[in-house]
Scaffold this active site. Structure first.
Site, mmCIF file in Angstrom:
data_model
loop_
_atom_site.group_PDB
_atom_site.id
_atom_site.type_symbol
_atom_site.label_atom_id
_atom_site.label_comp_id
_atom_site.label_asym_id
_atom_site.label_seq_id
_atom_site.Cartn_x
_atom_site.Cartn_y
_atom_site.Cartn_z
ATOM 1 N N PHE A 121 1.514 -12.412 12.308
ATOM 2 C CA PHE A 121 2.142 -12.537 10.996
ATOM 3 C C PHE A 121 3.473 -13.235 11.190
ATOM 4 C CE2 PHE A 121 1.800 -10.336 6.717
ATOM 5 C CZ PHE A 121 0.438 -10.529 6.597
ATOM 6 N N GLN A 234 12.908 -10.872 -2.205
ATOM 7 C CA GLN A 234 11.984 -11.743 -1.472
ATOM 8 C C GLN A 234 11.012 -12.457 -2.395
ATOM 9 O OE1 GLN A 234 8.827 -10.165 1.438
ATOM 10 N NE2 GLN A 234 10.179 -11.382 2.726
ATOM 11 N N HIS A 236 7.804 -14.431 -2.133
ATOM 12 C CA HIS A 236 6.733 -14.701 -1.164
ATOM 13 C C HIS A 236 6.265 -16.132 -1.373
ATOM 14 C CE1 HIS A 236 2.909 -14.382 0.929
ATOM 15 N NE2 HIS A 236 3.238 -13.184 1.369
ATOM 16 N N LEU A 250 -0.661 -12.255 -5.424
ATOM 17 C CA LEU A 250 -0.407 -12.593 -4.027
ATOM 18 C C LEU A 250 -1.598 -13.183 -3.284
ATOM 19 C CD1 LEU A 250 2.043 -12.236 -2.086
ATOM 20 C CD2 LEU A 250 0.665 -10.465 -1.022
ATOM 21 N N GLU A 253 -0.328 -13.437 3.535
ATOM 22 C CA GLU A 253 0.104 -14.234 4.673
ATOM 23 C C GLU A 253 -0.971 -14.229 5.765
ATOM 24 O OE1 GLU A 253 4.206 -13.458 5.499
ATOM 25 O OE2 GLU A 253 3.905 -13.727 7.635
ATOM 26 N N ARG A 309 9.425 -15.886 5.489
ATOM 27 C CA ARG A 309 9.008 -16.157 4.116
ATOM 28 C C ARG A 309 10.038 -16.935 3.313
ATOM 29 N NH1 ARG A 309 6.126 -10.354 2.789
ATOM 30 N NH2 ARG A 309 4.278 -10.873 4.025
ATOM 31 N N HIS A 380 8.307 -10.912 -4.916
ATOM 32 C CA HIS A 380 7.390 -10.050 -4.194
ATOM 33 C C HIS A 380 7.976 -8.717 -3.768
ATOM 34 C CE1 HIS A 380 3.991 -9.102 -1.730
ATOM 35 N NE2 HIS A 380 4.687 -9.111 -0.615
ATOM 36 N N ARG A 415 12.601 -9.593 4.663
ATOM 37 C CA ARG A 415 11.650 -8.687 5.310
ATOM 38 C C ARG A 415 10.532 -9.465 5.979
ATOM 39 N NH1 ARG A 415 6.535 -6.349 3.803
ATOM 40 N NH2 ARG A 415 6.581 -7.470 1.825
HETATM 41 C C1 LIG Z 1 0.178 -7.781 -3.356
HETATM 42 C C2 LIG Z 1 1.044 -7.157 -2.323
HETATM 43 C C3 LIG Z 1 0.685 -7.240 -0.976
HETATM 44 C C4 LIG Z 1 1.490 -6.678 0.010
HETATM 45 N N1 LIG Z 1 1.088 -6.749 1.323
HETATM 46 C C5 LIG Z 1 1.831 -6.131 2.271
HETATM 47 C C6 LIG Z 1 1.406 -6.117 3.649
HETATM 48 O O1 LIG Z 1 0.373 -6.657 4.002
HETATM 49 N N2 LIG Z 1 2.167 -5.482 4.541
HETATM 50 C C7 LIG Z 1 3.320 -4.843 4.201
HETATM 51 O O2 LIG Z 1 3.943 -4.255 5.074
HETATM 52 N N3 LIG Z 1 3.735 -4.820 2.916
HETATM 53 C C8 LIG Z 1 3.024 -5.454 1.947
HETATM 54 N N4 LIG Z 1 3.461 -5.441 0.637
HETATM 55 C C9 LIG Z 1 4.638 -4.653 0.289
HETATM 56 C C10 LIG Z 1 4.287 -3.201 0.228
HETATM 57 O O3 LIG Z 1 2.975 -3.026 -0.233
HETATM 58 C C11 LIG Z 1 5.199 -2.429 -0.706
HETATM 59 O O4 LIG Z 1 6.504 -2.756 -0.448
HETATM 60 C C12 LIG Z 1 5.014 -0.949 -0.472
HETATM 61 O O5 LIG Z 1 3.679 -0.594 -0.660
HETATM 62 C C13 LIG Z 1 5.911 -0.112 -1.360
HETATM 63 O O6 LIG Z 1 5.589 1.227 -1.113
HETATM 64 P P1 LIG Z 1 6.435 2.412 -1.725
HETATM 65 O O7 LIG Z 1 5.824 3.652 -1.216
HETATM 66 O O8 LIG Z 1 7.864 2.162 -1.486
HETATM 67 O O9 LIG Z 1 6.186 2.248 -3.284
HETATM 68 P P2 LIG Z 1 4.826 2.158 -4.137
HETATM 69 O O10 LIG Z 1 3.617 2.177 -3.314
HETATM 70 O O11 LIG Z 1 4.951 1.057 -5.078
HETATM 71 O O12 LIG Z 1 4.879 3.462 -4.956
HETATM 72 C C14 LIG Z 1 5.817 3.651 -5.972
HETATM 73 C C15 LIG Z 1 5.489 4.936 -6.638
HETATM 74 O O13 LIG Z 1 6.560 5.354 -7.425
HETATM 75 C C16 LIG Z 1 6.097 5.752 -8.676
HETATM 76 N N5 LIG Z 1 7.183 5.615 -9.634
HETATM 77 C C17 LIG Z 1 7.959 4.525 -9.868
HETATM 78 N N6 LIG Z 1 8.870 4.791 -10.814
HETATM 79 C C18 LIG Z 1 8.679 6.076 -11.187
HETATM 80 C C19 LIG Z 1 9.284 6.936 -12.134
HETATM 81 N N7 LIG Z 1 10.271 6.530 -12.911
HETATM 82 N N8 LIG Z 1 8.816 8.192 -12.265
HETATM 83 C C20 LIG Z 1 7.787 8.625 -11.490
HETATM 84 N N9 LIG Z 1 7.179 7.861 -10.581
HETATM 85 C C21 LIG Z 1 7.615 6.608 -10.428
HETATM 86 C C22 LIG Z 1 4.923 4.871 -8.935
HETATM 87 O O14 LIG Z 1 4.088 5.415 -9.907
HETATM 88 C C23 LIG Z 1 4.290 4.862 -7.558
HETATM 89 O O15 LIG Z 1 3.512 5.997 -7.380
HETATM 90 C C24 LIG Z 1 2.669 -6.023 -0.357
HETATM 91 C C25 LIG Z 1 3.034 -5.931 -1.701
HETATM 92 C C26 LIG Z 1 2.238 -6.497 -2.685
HETATM 93 C C27 LIG Z 1 2.659 -6.410 -4.114
#
Ligand SMILES: Cc1cc2nc3c(=O)[nH]c(=O)nc-3n(C[C@H](O)[C@H](O)[C@H](O)COP(=O)(O)OP(=O)(O)OC[C@H]3O[C@@H](n4cnc5c(N)ncnc54)[C@H](O)[C@@H]3O)c2cc1C
Ligand code: SF4
Ligand code: SF4
Ligand code: FES
Lengths: 603, 251
Positions: A121, A234, A236, A250, A253, A309, A380, A415
């Site tokens: 990556f 970021q 992407h 998306l 990558e 990126r 992203h 990142r």
């Molecule tokens: C399409 C895509 C592909 C990606 N691919 C990769 C990858 O291959 N590798 C990598 O390392 N990263 C990748 N990323 C980034 C990564 O997926 C995210 O940064 C990561 O999953 C975020 O995880 P999190 O647990 O912080 O939040 P999330 O998984 O987004 O969870 C957020 C949670 O908070 C809750 N929430 C938000 N606001 C509130 C509120 N006010 N009250 C109650 N609940 C709330 C939501 O309901 C959800 O449950 C990708 C991102 C995207 C969009």
């Protein structure tokens, strides 16, 4: 006084993505009572969408890898804006966290000798991303979810937190409505972990869902916690650009990791033309070497498509602006060409990138095993977030923790792909552990009813107004303006204009009206999310105005170069006693001698 | 190119309601979910629907489009007849909440009833297991499931007969199969499958397989092999002994 249902927990985790689930699992393992709330159903958080993989120096594919190399890569990628201690902990602990997922049932793709397979990556020196085809996030969230449901965690799905409650200086809980019925609930808790993810909905073109309205950032800010690195958003490099309705979705990558190349309309691999000085020693200078790298040749250097990126996104912008883009305003990403090199290339593509194959076939009518894709930058990921202690993840509000995308520090100015999923499990675990400790060490806080009532009153205002501002309209206008005025390329005048726009939209948001009743009413939800979106948009813009240089994801047309002095500080956003947003500078935390030496060795 | 298309969307609460017409503009490449969003933003701010990823990855936007269970985000307008109104209704196998949103919590309760993953002792000192790619291909197929519950929606055992208390439905047979066929798992789920989880109710109509957006071969690869395991254990001791002796698969 209005009576609301009150639920009491030791630790309340807000967010059920990778970070929130991992935190809840850890806190509950410590024996405290844990509540978990999420806006969506369990298993639908953003984490489910992650594709490419989770970065951890397991060294299964290349035994030269190790935590030191991962650390140095993360710091280089972040342009040394990262919190070095966080980058260290992350690199050291990610392998154990990934192996733990396997113990909980995750089924990663395998090497020939039956171990967890790792892929290349951008910015990672060796193949480092453990993955499951291109649906790694699904594997991760499902594993955590299926493990977590047996631990007695009290799950509240489809609940939205609209405010944090405080007892003097410390956290006392949170105030929520349930989406289904629109009822208010008070969550009384000794410690709160924010794991709410990102802010992508502040922009028009984004890979993020409706959930990404910067709730955690905004909740923490209004509760008095400081935010850091908010200028680092970021973009992407590869989002879909056509058809219009899928713009921003998306394209992993992983496509480039598997040998996909970027070309302009003249068929030229333009990435070879602009390789930054600090990456030159480790980047291939010819197509042949680049190809060998993607096929696992340990003596080859990576192709320039796998540069960081921020850089790839800007090169794409340049091609488009200078008239060498594709018909719909992107450039070409070609994976089909690998058929020239691989005997069963078509099957290989489908096997390694099944969901990309699916996505283009179904949404754009394009067969990626035969034709190139059209791609362009998409909003992203948010590097900036709640300013936390690197070891405990506690913010500067006692009892308030943050982990995952809504916390700052690990990624600095940019990142690396795969470093988010690992971030979630490393710091999710730490946040859960320390929140539980905090809960055990402290007495129950007191809930202040006047805070609760004020939040409830505010939340109901949109129903009572006789104005007629459509909340969706306000959201769309904000997205358009942020995209144009505080996006990939920034200028002082435009950002000042953005601040005016935000002020104006704040006034309009205060007049947003909703029709219908409180039961599952997306218009109401959108109206309530506006405050968060406006808060983070302002924070991004103010921080971006303050950083007078270009570094990582933050690019200023009026200051196009890096500036060593600016590189010594992080930008901090705080709410003043008077309610205004203040911007200040803090020195980047110093590195220990050991870490400094690693950076020197890996230069 | 843009055209006007009429959508007939189910509006109402707790099962009571009616189809209501909305006309909106459709441009090239749009999917059904885009149209719903456009209607929501301009004509019906309070129209309830679930969605997250808009890319077929999260399984939130399930609905019945022109009577067929589908992901709204993966249903292109160009694949539907544009001269007739397009109907969008909520899933029918679960209690209705509002507009296109149903109460799917039953699914979450069902999952808890299934014995969790119990691995054998790690094979390697670093706490990992040695598994060949060939040995996990099948399990990975099942783990592609995005929990959209479209299969649950079409299964007649749930939809028509409402046997939710007795039968876990195709989604959770897939889930059980993923655990049962995991090379490192040691738990035994066959007694549960036969009794509480109700595998016997499935009469292999294959309707579930037809709607799975992840193209999981639900019946052929998950349900039938599980049924065979149950049958082997409980109903056919002679065949079982025969198989044990000859080592043949028998089918
Ligand atoms: C399409 C895509 C592909 C990606 N691919 C990769 C990858 O291959 N590798 C990598 O390392 N990263 C990748 N990323 C980034 C990564 O997926 C995210 O940064 C990561 O999953 C975020 O995880 P999190 O647990 O912080 O939040 P999330 O998984 O987004 O969870 C957020 C949670 O908070 C809750 N929430 C938000 N606001 C509130 C509120 N006010 N009250 C109650 N609940 C709330 C939501 O309901 C959800 O449950 C990708 C991102 C995207 C969009
Ligand atoms: S094959 Fe079985 S599980 Fe699938 S729809 Fe038919 S009866 Fe239901
Ligand atoms: S098995 Fe297929 S149809 Fe059923 S829930 Fe999973 S993805 Fe949806
Ligand atoms: S919105 Fe995620 S599957 Fe449709």
């Amino acid at each position: 006084m209005a009576e609301f249902q009150t639920l009491t927990h030791d630790v309340l985790v807000v967010g059920a993505g990778g970070a929130g689930l991992r935190a809840a699992i850890e806190a509950s393992a410590a024996g405290v009572k844990v509540g978990l709330v999420s806006k969506s159903l369990l298993g639908k958080a953003h984490t489910v969408m992650a594709e490419g993989g989770v970065a951890a120096a397991l060294a299964n594919v290349d035994d030269r890898d190790g935590w030191r190399v991962h650390f140095a890569d993360t710091m280089r990628g972040g342009q040394y804006m990262n919190h070095p201690r966080m980058a260290e902990l992350h690199a050291r602990e990610a392998p154990d966290r990934v192996r733990e997922l396997e113990a909980w049932g995750a089924v990663f793709d395998r090497t020939k000798d039956g171990r967890i397979l790792q892929r290349n990556f951008g910015g990672h020196k060796y193949p480092r991303l453990a993955h499951v085809g291109d649906r790694t996030g699904l594997e991760m969230i499902r594993t955590l979810q299926d493990h977590g449901i047996h631990l007695g965690i009290d799950v509240h799905m489809e609940h939205t937190i609209v405010g944090l409650l405080k007892d003097g200086g410390r956290i006392a809980g949170a105030f929520a409505y349930d989406r289904e019925r629109g009822r208010f609930k008070v969550f009384h808790a000794k410690a709160v972990v924010l794991a709410t993810g990102g802010i992508g909905r502040a922009y028009r073109i984004t890979s993020n869902s409706w959930e990404y309205t910067g709730d955690g950032h905004s909740l923490a800010y209004h509760a008095g916690a400081s935010l850091k690195d908010m200028e680092f958003v970021q973009f992407h490099p590869t989002g879909m650009v056509w058809p219009p309705s899928v713009r921003g979705i998306l394209v992993t990558e992983g496509v480039r990791g598997e040998g996909g190349v970027l070309r302009n309309k003249d068929g030229k691999r333009f990435m070879f033309e602009d390789i930054p000085e600090n990456y030159r020693p480790q980047t291939a200078d010819n197509e042949e070497e680049g190809w060998r790298y993607t096929q696992g040749d340990k003596n080859a250097r990576r192709p320039p498509e796998l540069l960081t990126r921020d850089h790839v996104a800007r090169c794409i912008m340049r091609e488009v602006r200078q008239g060498r883009g594709s018909p719909h305003g992107g450039v070409y990403l070609d994976i089909a060409w690998i058929k020239e090199r691989l005997p069963r290339g078509e099957e290989h593509i489908k096997r390694k990138l099944p969901s990309m194959y699916h996505q283009f076939k179904q949404l754009a009518g394009i067969d990626i095993t035969k034709e190139p894709m059209e791609v362009g930058p998409t909003t992203h990921y948010m590097m900036g977030g709640v300013n936390v202690d690197p070891d405990t993840q506690m913010s500067d509000v006692p009892g308030l923790f943050a982990a995952g995308e809504c916390a700052a520090g690990l990624h600095g100015a940019n990142r690396l792909g795969g470093n988010s999923l690992s971030d979630l499990i490393v710091f999710g675990k730490r946040a859960g552990e320390h929140a539980a400790k905090f809960a055990v060490a402290n007495a129950a806080p007191r809930i202040d009813n006047s805070q609760v009532e004020a939040l409830a009153r505010r939340a109901l205002e949109p129903f009572e107004r006789d104005t007629s501002e459509n909340p969706y309209q306000i959201q769309h206008e904000l997205q358009d303006q942020m995209q144009d005025l505080a996006g990939i390329v920034r200028r002082r005048e435009e950002m000042e204009q953005a601040l005016d726009v935000i002020e104006n939209l704040k006034r309009r948001a205060a007049r947003a009206t909703v029709k219908g009743n409180r039961e599952f009413n997306p218009g109401w939800h959108t109206a309530l999310d506006l405050e968060n979106l406006l808060t983070v948009s302002e924070a991004i813009t103010r921080a971006a105005l303050e950083r007078k240089e270009s570094r990582g994801a933050h690019f200023r047309d009026d200051f196009p170069e890096k500036n060593a002095e600016e590189g010594k500080v992080n930008i901090i956003i705080r709410k003043t006693a008077g309610g205004a947003m203040s911007v200040s500078r803090e020195p980047v935390p110093p590195m220990s001698g050991e870490l400094k030496q690693i950076i020197e060795e890996m230069k | 190119m843009s055209t006007q298309v009429t959508f007939r969307i189910w509006r109402g609460e707790k099962g009571a309601g009616q189809l209501r017409d909305y006309t909106t503009e459709i441009s090239s490449g749009m999917v059904v979910l885009d149209a719903v969003h456009r209607i929501q933003a301009t004509q019906a701010n309070d129209l309830a629907c679930r969605w997250n990823c808009k890319a077929g990855k999260c399984g939130s936007c399930s609905a019945e489009v022109n009577g067929k269970p589908r992901l709204m985000c993966m249903t292109r307008m160009s694949d539907l007849p544009a001269d007739k109104p397009i109907t969008i209704e909520p899933l029918r196998a679960f209690p209705h909440l509002r507009d296109l949103v149903t109460d799917v919590s039953w699914n979450y309760d069902v999952k808890k009833k299934i014995r969790k993953y119990q691995p054998r002792k790690p094979d390697n000192p670093d706490g990992t297991w040695s598994m060949e790619q060939d040995d996990i291909d099948r399990v990975q197929e099942f783990r592609k499931c995005i929990e959209c519950y479209l299969c649950q929606d079409v299964c007649h055992v749930l939809r028509e007969h409402g046997l939710h208390p007795d039968f876990i439905g195709p989604r959770f047979l897939v889930y059980s199969a993923a655990l049962e066929m995991h090379p490192a798992d040691t738990a035994d789920r066959l007694p549960d499958l036969k009794n509480d989880l109700g595998i016997g109710y499935c009469n292999i109509t294959k309707c579930c397989t037809k709607v799975c957006p992840e193209s999981i071969a639900i019946t052929d690869n998950a349900i039938i092999p599980l049924k065979e395991r149950v049958v082997d254990r409980y109903y056919d001791p002679i065949k079982r002994i025969f198989r044990a002796i000859t080592g043949s698969g028998g089918d």
